[in-house]
Structure formats: structure tokens, C-alpha cells
Design a protein around this motif. Structure first.
Motif, short mmCIF file in Angstrom:
data_model
loop_
_atom_site.label_atom_id
_atom_site.label_comp_id
_atom_site.label_asym_id
_atom_site.label_seq_id
_atom_site.Cartn_x
_atom_site.Cartn_y
_atom_site.Cartn_z
N LYS A 174 -21.31 -21.26 -2.73
CA LYS A 174 -21.55 -20.52 -1.78
C LYS A 174 -20.30 -20.51 -0.63
O LYS A 174 -20.81 -20.79 0.34
N VAL A 175 -19.45 -20.55 -1.09
CA VAL A 175 -18.08 -20.71 -0.20
C VAL A 175 -17.66 -19.28 -0.04
O VAL A 175 -17.23 -18.82 -1.18
N ASN A 176 -17.04 -18.71 1.15
CA ASN A 176 -16.35 -17.40 1.26
C ASN A 176 -15.11 -17.60 1.71
O ASN A 176 -14.84 -17.99 2.91
N PRO A 177 -13.93 -17.65 0.84
CA PRO A 177 -12.64 -18.22 1.43
C PRO A 177 -12.04 -17.06 2.51
O PRO A 177 -11.12 -17.55 3.34
N ALA A 178 -12.75 -15.88 2.55
CA ALA A 178 -12.04 -14.89 3.45
C ALA A 178 -12.56 -15.10 4.89
O ALA A 178 -12.24 -14.38 5.80
N SER A 179 -13.59 -15.70 4.82
CA SER A 179 -14.51 -15.91 6.06
C SER A 179 -13.71 -16.53 7.46
O SER A 179 -13.89 -16.20 8.50
N GLY A 180 -12.73 -17.12 7.13
CA GLY A 180 -11.87 -17.90 8.25
C GLY A 180 -11.14 -16.77 8.67
O GLY A 180 -10.47 -16.90 9.84
N CYS A 181 -10.74 -15.81 8.21
CA CYS A 181 -9.72 -14.61 8.77
C CYS A 181 -10.42 -13.61 9.59
O CYS A 181 -10.05 -13.30 10.66
N LEU A 182 -11.75 -13.46 9.38
CA LEU A 182 -12.35 -12.55 10.35
C LEU A 182 -12.54 -12.82 11.72
O LEU A 182 -12.19 -11.98 12.56
N PRO A 183 -12.52 -14.10 12.51
CA PRO A 183 -12.76 -14.20 13.65
C PRO A 183 -11.18 -14.08 14.22
O PRO A 183 -10.94 -13.34 15.50
N ILE A 184 -10.15 -14.21 13.40
CA ILE A 184 -8.66 -13.97 13.96
C ILE A 184 -8.51 -12.44 13.98
O ILE A 184 -7.60 -11.87 14.82
N LYS A 220 -16.70 -14.78 23.19
CA LYS A 220 -16.94 -16.03 22.24
C LYS A 220 -18.31 -16.33 21.73
O LYS A 220 -18.61 -16.56 20.82
N ALA A 221 -19.19 -16.05 22.72
CA ALA A 221 -20.61 -16.21 22.52
C ALA A 221 -21.09 -15.14 21.36
O ALA A 221 -21.85 -15.55 20.43
N LEU A 222 -20.66 -13.69 21.69
CA LEU A 222 -21.10 -12.76 20.81
C LEU A 222 -20.40 -13.02 19.25
O LEU A 222 -21.16 -12.63 18.43
N LEU A 223 -19.21 -13.76 19.35
CA LEU A 223 -18.61 -13.87 18.14
C LEU A 223 -19.22 -15.34 17.34
O LEU A 223 -18.54 -15.59 16.27
N LEU A 224 -19.97 -15.90 17.81
CA LEU A 224 -20.17 -17.34 17.49
C LEU A 224 -20.75 -17.33 16.18
O LEU A 224 -20.37 -18.40 15.45
N PRO A 225 -21.55 -16.46 16.10
CA PRO A 225 -22.38 -16.55 14.55
C PRO A 225 -21.11 -16.62 13.38
O PRO A 225 -21.07 -17.27 12.67
N LEU A 226 -20.41 -15.57 13.82
CA LEU A 226 -19.12 -15.44 12.69
C LEU A 226 -18.40 -16.60 12.78
O LEU A 226 -17.72 -17.16 11.56
N ALA A 227 -18.13 -17.07 13.91
CA ALA A 227 -17.12 -18.25 13.95
C ALA A 227 -17.82 -19.56 13.39
O ALA A 227 -17.15 -20.39 12.70
N TYR A 228 -19.22 -19.58 13.64
CA TYR A 228 -19.68 -20.57 12.99
C TYR A 228 -19.64 -20.59 11.66
O TYR A 228 -19.35 -21.56 10.78
N LYS A 229 -19.91 -19.40 10.78
CA LYS A 229 -19.86 -19.38 9.54
C LYS A 229 -18.32 -19.54 8.60
O LYS A 229 -17.91 -20.28 8.00
N SER A 230 -17.31 -19.24 9.87
CA SER A 230 -15.94 -19.51 9.41
C SER A 230 -15.50 -20.97 9.71
O SER A 230 -14.91 -21.28 8.46
N TYR A 231 -15.94 -21.72 10.58
CA TYR A 231 -15.48 -23.09 10.62
C TYR A 231 -16.07 -24.06 9.78
O TYR A 231 -15.95 -24.88 9.06
N VAL A 232 -17.67 -23.53 9.27
CA VAL A 232 -18.43 -24.19 8.33
C VAL A 232 -17.81 -24.08 6.79
O VAL A 232 -17.61 -24.84 5.99
N SER A 233 -17.21 -22.77 6.47
CA SER A 233 -16.54 -22.42 5.26
C SER A 233 -15.29 -23.51 5.25
O SER A 233 -15.05 -23.94 4.07
N MET A 234 -14.50 -23.49 6.43
CA MET A 234 -13.50 -24.32 6.55
C MET A 234 -13.70 -25.79 6.09
O MET A 234 -13.02 -26.44 5.29
N ALA A 235 -14.90 -26.26 6.57
CA ALA A 235 -15.22 -27.64 6.10
C ALA A 235 -15.55 -27.75 4.71
O ALA A 235 -15.26 -28.80 4.16
N LYS A 236 -16.28 -26.80 4.17
CA LYS A 236 -16.75 -26.94 3.05
C LYS A 236 -15.47 -26.88 1.98
O LYS A 236 -15.26 -27.37 0.97
N MET A 237 -14.68 -25.86 2.40
CA MET A 237 -13.19 -25.73 1.63
C MET A 237 -12.65 -27.19 1.65
O MET A 237 -12.26 -27.45 0.37
#
Length: 610
Positions: free
Chosen positions: A432-442, A382-399
Motif C-alpha cells: 500500500k505504497v503510492n510512489p507518486a504521493s511525494g510529487c503532489l506537495p511539490i 502548510k497546515a492545510l496541506l499537512l494531510p497530503l504532506a503527511y502521506k507523502s513523507y510516510v510514503s517516502m519512509a515506507k519506500m
């Protein structure tokens, strides 16, 4: 429904579909009941015995000796006693055919029998290592040692790491054979064979080693994720052969190994392997004698020509024991056994399974408990994937922040879907929102999950490894059951093979379902009723589906869900939202006022609840 929700549903549905297909196409492995192999008398050979290597060495490589010689179980024996092994060597053939693993038991009970690996002819499941010399042209097979040769002990009544055993046999016609067998404190035997020509004629002969198994293993899993059968390394190329694919004697194929290699028979946790040394190349065959139901692999070293007064020798190592990662790694790195770690079945995702297990092994060494090591591994992943997860959750908040603008665009577009999609994509690009970023961690969790499943299923270190309390074997399902109130009621949980086992949820599967439900509460609820129902049921469906998985894998998933929940909650709070986990999820995401000016510009919320 916006694209973010669509992507989230798609990713979750794909995960769900993959696991559903896994269960439908590949049900949990069950050990088949293998009937004992019948031993029948064979003309010219001992009861149920193989020829030296029929169809593998040459046509004259038949076992020598009288058919009336004692069976290996009754022949004189030399005891084997090491810190890891106990058993004996039969002086008939000088074979290693009785071997048990001192440090491994059949079950988790402390008084359970230790694991038996090799067994002699006459037992229910004969399995042994045999050595000898194949005669060259013009040399009578009776004049070389084979399967029935009775050897003499020159020194050593017991084989230990400090005391090798020397066996001798003189053919009475000018050839004196010597076999020196030594063993280390783990699982490696060293077999040195030599011949001295005291006659007056030059002879040629080829040393060989055979691993032979009568019938299929009694605990054969027959599961696609695990390889069981023949395995060989030939000059850096690994070949795995299922028992069904062994060559018939009539069509046996020979593989030439020019430099380094080995050949063996492998089970889920145990293995026997022949490793020729200093030979300048050798030939390997893997065949099945269907008439006697014998599976064997043979390593034949180059033919040696021995002039009168000269001698020749060869050396062969035999690994017979547990597939311990650290031990096999030491044999590879310190003893130069080429790519020996590949004898462990790492699978298609070897680039993930190898590092995952290496980290798990080192964590277990530091912590001293494999269950906590799995949780530690989850934290690292989870620490290794945190940067990607951070982008995902930030994108979710922006959405979520763009929700009112998206609704306005949909109203303006009306039934013109093309115009609506174009407007929404322009909005995404502008903000600057990526709607697909939420899929990547899953999606990234899918190969990691399968790799960890592979690690837990095939590696010995998880076998009978306890965590705490009632979890005494991380490679087995949670033994507790809700049907007897986790042991409070006076009857046992259903048998794992019973259909009631599906309903027999343990503590860990229930915690898994709850953790998935809590994690789901952080995501916006779909507006479509059907999708909403699917999401509502998904945690509980997964709970039942994964109830019979290995406890170690369920622990990983619980830890992963818990860490994901904490990460997502914290990241969304930093974006100005306070998730209401137990309330209505859409109403629960409240925009925190950043300032009076910013609040005045935003749409007034429907409720003032915080």
C-alpha cells in the motif's frame, strides 16, 4: 534508481523548468522612459484638448467655447481638500484635473513627494476627468457645456467631504446648467448634472463623462503579469484593454451597458473610474486619438428630452485614487458598485489570489506587519496541506523501508525491465505504497507560488510595506548585498539594472539557498552522478535566480522551506527513521529498532552509528 527518486526529480525539475522559462521569457519589468507629450495648437479647440468624445458620443459632440479661452492650468480653480486627496477643479470645463494622494509617496523616503494622479493640460502628462452634455438633433453645440465652458461657482470655495461645490452655467438661450460635485473621505467623487429649460422649445441632449490621458503613463510596467490600460465592467462581464488595443477613432466600437457597470483607466496601484448611476443603461467607448496621442474612455448616458419649463438630471460617480482592497471592497458592498473588486488584477489564478490576499489582509490587520503576515499565511497554507504532506513523507519512509526488497527484485529480474516493473508494482500494491504521493506537495506549491507572486506584485498593500531592519519595502528585492558585505564596506550595492545585480545577493536570497539545501538533505540522494550534481547545484541556482524577486515572496519561500523541513523531519521520525541532515543522506536514514524480535528479522545495518 527507484520510482520515488524519479518522481521527486521530475517534480523538482518541472519546478526548476517553470521558473527558468519565467525568467527567460518574462524578465523583471522595467519602467520605460516615456517622453513628455508635445502639446500642439488645434484649430477650434484648446491646446492639446480632446473633443467632447470624437467618434464616441456623436459627430456634433465637439468641445465648445473659444480657442482663446485660458488653458485649464490658468483657469480659475476650486480647491480639493480631503483626508486622502488634495488638488483642484478647473472652472474651465468643470473638470477634475489636479489630484494627488496624500497618504502615498513616490518612494519609501519620508520626505519623498506624494503621488500625483491627475494633471491638467499644459503639464508633462495631462490626465483628467471631464463632464458635459452632447447636443441632440437641431441643438447648436455652442449651447451645451463642454470642455472649454467657463463655469461659475455658486457656493463653496473648497471641496471637502462636508462641503460640496455647486457650479452653474447659463447658455443665454433658455438652458441653465448646474453641476454639484461632492467627495467622500476616500477617493469617490459624486457629480450631479442637471439642466433646466426656460425656453419655449423642447431640446434633447445626453450627459457624458470622459477620462482622458495624454500619452502613456510614465511608470508603465509593460509586464505580462500586470494589466495596465482600459478596464470596464458591463453587466457582470469584465473587459481589460491594453493601451495598444484601444480602438482607433476611425473604428471606435460602442459597448451597451443595460444595467450596472463602470469604465476606467487603471495603473499598477492607482485607478480612475466612471460609474454612471440610476441611468437605466449607458454606452461605453474606449479609444485612442493617435494624432494627439490621447487615450480616453467615455460613458455616455441616455439622451434626455426636456420640454419647456421642465428639467432633467443625471448622476455620475468618479473613483480617482489608490486601489486599496478594503476601500474598493466597501464601495462594492456598501455602495453597490458592481464587482468593483475585479478592478484589481487578480489574474488567471483568481480563485487562489483572491482568498490568499484576503487572508493576508486579515492577518496583517491582526499582526500589524505585512512581513509577519506572510509568514503567518505560510503556516496556514502548510497546515492545510499537512494531510497530503503527511502521506507523502510516510510514503517516502515506507519506500526507504522497501529498499532491500526492491533491490532483490531488480537482481532477480536482471535485464528483464518489464518483469522488474511488474514485480515492483505488485510490491507497491501489496505494501500500500503510492510512489507518486511525494510529487503532489511539490506540484501544489507551483500555483500557490505564482499566485502569491501575483498578489505581491499587483496589490497596493505590499507597496512600501516594511518588515523589520533593512527590509523596508516587501514589494522590492532585498536591498542588502554580499558585494559590500551587507553594508560594512564603504560603497553602495550595484544598481538593480546592472549585470552585477545578479551577483549582488542579499541576506534573504542567501537564507533561501540555505533553507533549500537543508530541505534537500532530507531526501535520498540520487545514485546517478548527473542527477546528483543537478540536485547539489539546485539550491544555489535558485538562490541567484530569486535574488531579484520581491522580498515578500522570498520570505514566503524561506518560511515554506523551513516549515517543510520541520514537518518532514518530525514525520519521518514517527516512522522510525532518524535523518542525519549533515551526513551522508543514504547512510543517514537509520531504521530505529522497534523491538528485539523486529530487529532480528531485519537486515543488519552497515553501520552502528546513530
Amino acid at each position: 534508481m527507484d520510482d520515488q527518486n524519479k518522481n521527486l526529480i521530475l517534480a523538482t525539475a518541472l519546478s526548476f523548468l517553470v521558473i527558468m522559462l519565467w525568467f527567460v521569457l518574462f524578465p523583471a519589468p522595467e519602467a520605460p522612459e516615456t517622453p513628455p507629450t508635445e502639446v500642439t495648437e488645434q484649430s477650434g479647440t484648446e491646446s492639446g484638448e480632446i473633443a467632447a468624445t470624437p467618434g464616441a458620443i456623436d459627430d456634433t459632440g465637439a468641445a465648445t467655447g473659444s480657442a482663446e479661452a485660458p488653458g485649464p492650468a490658468d483657469a480659475p480653480r476650486v480647491t480639493i481638500d480631503t483626508p486622502s486627496l488634495e488638488g483642484s477643479i478647473s472652472l474651465q470645463g468643470g473638470r477634475i484635473d489636479e489630484l494627488s494622494l496624500k497618504n502615498y509617496r513616490e518612494t519609501i523616503e519620508p520626505d519623498s513627494p506624494i503621488v500625483n494622479l491627475l494633471s491638467p493640460i499644459g503639464s508633462n502628462q495631462p490626465y483628467y476627468a471631464l463632464f458635459g452634455w452632447a447636443p441632440g438633433s437641431g441643438l447648436d453645440p455652442e449651447l451645451v457645456p463642454g470642455a472649454n465652458t467657463i463655469w461659475q461657482v455658486e457656493n463653496g470655495a473648497t471641496l471637502t467631504p462636508d462641503s460640496p461645490v455647486t457650479l452653474t452655467w447659463d447658455n443665454g438661450a433658455g438652458l441653465a446648467f448646474t453641476r454639484v460635485i461632492s467627495v467622500d473621505d476616500k477617493f469617490m467623487f459624486n457629480v450631479e448634472q442637471s439642466v433646466e429649460n426656460t425656453g419655449d422649445a423642447t431640446v434633447s441632449l445626453a450627459p457624458y463623462g470622459i477620462l482622458a490621458r495624454h500619452g502613456l503613463p510614465p511608470d508603465l510596467k509593460n509586464f505580462f503579469i500586470l494589466h495596465e490600460g482600459g478596464i470596464r465592467m458591463a453587466d457582470g462581464e469584465l473587459t481589460e484593454t491594453d493601451y495598444d488595443d484601444f480602438d482607433p477613432m476611425s473604428g471606435v466600437k460602442t459597448t451597451a451597458v443595460e444595467q450596472d457597470g463602470w469604465t476606467g483607466l487603471t495603473d499598477q496601484y492607482w485607478m480612475t473610474t466612471l460609474i454612471p448611476r440610476d441611468t437605466g443603461g449607458f454606452n461605453v467607448t474606449t479609444l485612442r486619438d493617435s494624432r494627439r496621442d490621447i487615450y480616453q474612455t467615455t460613458a455616455r448616458m441616455p439622451t434626455q428630452t426636456v420640454a419647456p419649463g421642465a428639467s432633467a438630471s443625471t448622476r455620475l460617480e468618479v473613483f480617482a485614487g489608490a486601489k486599496e482592497w478594503a476601500t474598493i471592497r466597501e464601495y462594492q458592498n456598501e455602495n453597490g458598485v458592481d464587482r468593483f473588486l475585479d478592478s484589481i488584477d487578480w489574474g488567471w489564478f483568481f480563485f487562489l489570489t483572491k482568498p490568499i490576499f484576503a487572508v493576508l489582509h486579515y492577518l496583517n490587520q491582526m499582526i500589524g506587519n505585512m512581513g509577519w503576515a506572510i509568514i503567518g499565511l505560510t503556516l496556514l497554507i502548510k497546515a492545510l496541506l499537512l494531510p497530503l504532506a503527511y502521506k507523502s513523507y510516510v510514503s517516502m519512509a515506507k519506500m526507504k523501508e522497501l529498499g532491500p526488497q526492491m533491490e532483490k527484485l531488480k537482481e532477480e529480474a536482471g535485464d528483464d525491465k518489464q518483469k522488474m516493473q511488474k514485480s515492483i508494482m505488485e510490491l507497491y500494491k501489496r505494501e500500500k505504497v503510492n510512489p507518486a504521493s511525494g510529487c503532489l506537495p511539490i506540484l501544489l506549491q507551483i500555483p500557490i507560488f505564482f499566485s502569491l507572486y501575483k498578489v505581491i506584485f499587483v496589490t497596493l498593500e505590499l507597496r512600501h510595506a516594511p518588515w523589520f531592519g533593512w527590509i523596508r519595502d516587501l514589494s522590492a528585492p532585498d536591498p542588502s548585498s554580499i558585494l559590500n558585505l551587507f553594508g560594512l564596506l564603504p560603497f553602495a550595492a550595484p544598481n538593480p539594472d546592472s549585470i552585477l545585480a545578479i551577483l549582488s545577493l542579499g541576506v534573504l536570497p542567501i537564507l533561501l539557498g540555505v533553507s533549500m539545501w537543508l530541505q534537500q538533505k532530507l531526501n535520498p540522494t540520487p545514485t546517478d552522478p548527473t542527477q546528483k550534481m543537478i540536485f547539489a547545484w539546485m539550491p544555489w541556482v535558485f538562490m541567484f535566480m530569486l535574488g531579484q524577486f520581491a522580498s515578500g515572496l522570498v520570505i514566503y519561500w524561506i518560511a515554506n522551506n523551513t516549515i517543510t523541513f520541520a514537518q518532514q523531519y518530525a514525520i519521518m521520525r514517527t516512522q522510525g527513521y532518524k535523518p542525519d541532515v549533515f551526513g551522508n543522506i543514504i547512510e543517514g536514514f537509520k531504521r530505529k529498532p522497534k523491538s528485539d524480535d523486529a530487529a532480528a528479522k531485519e537486515t543488519k545495518p552497515k553501520s552502528d552509528k546513530s
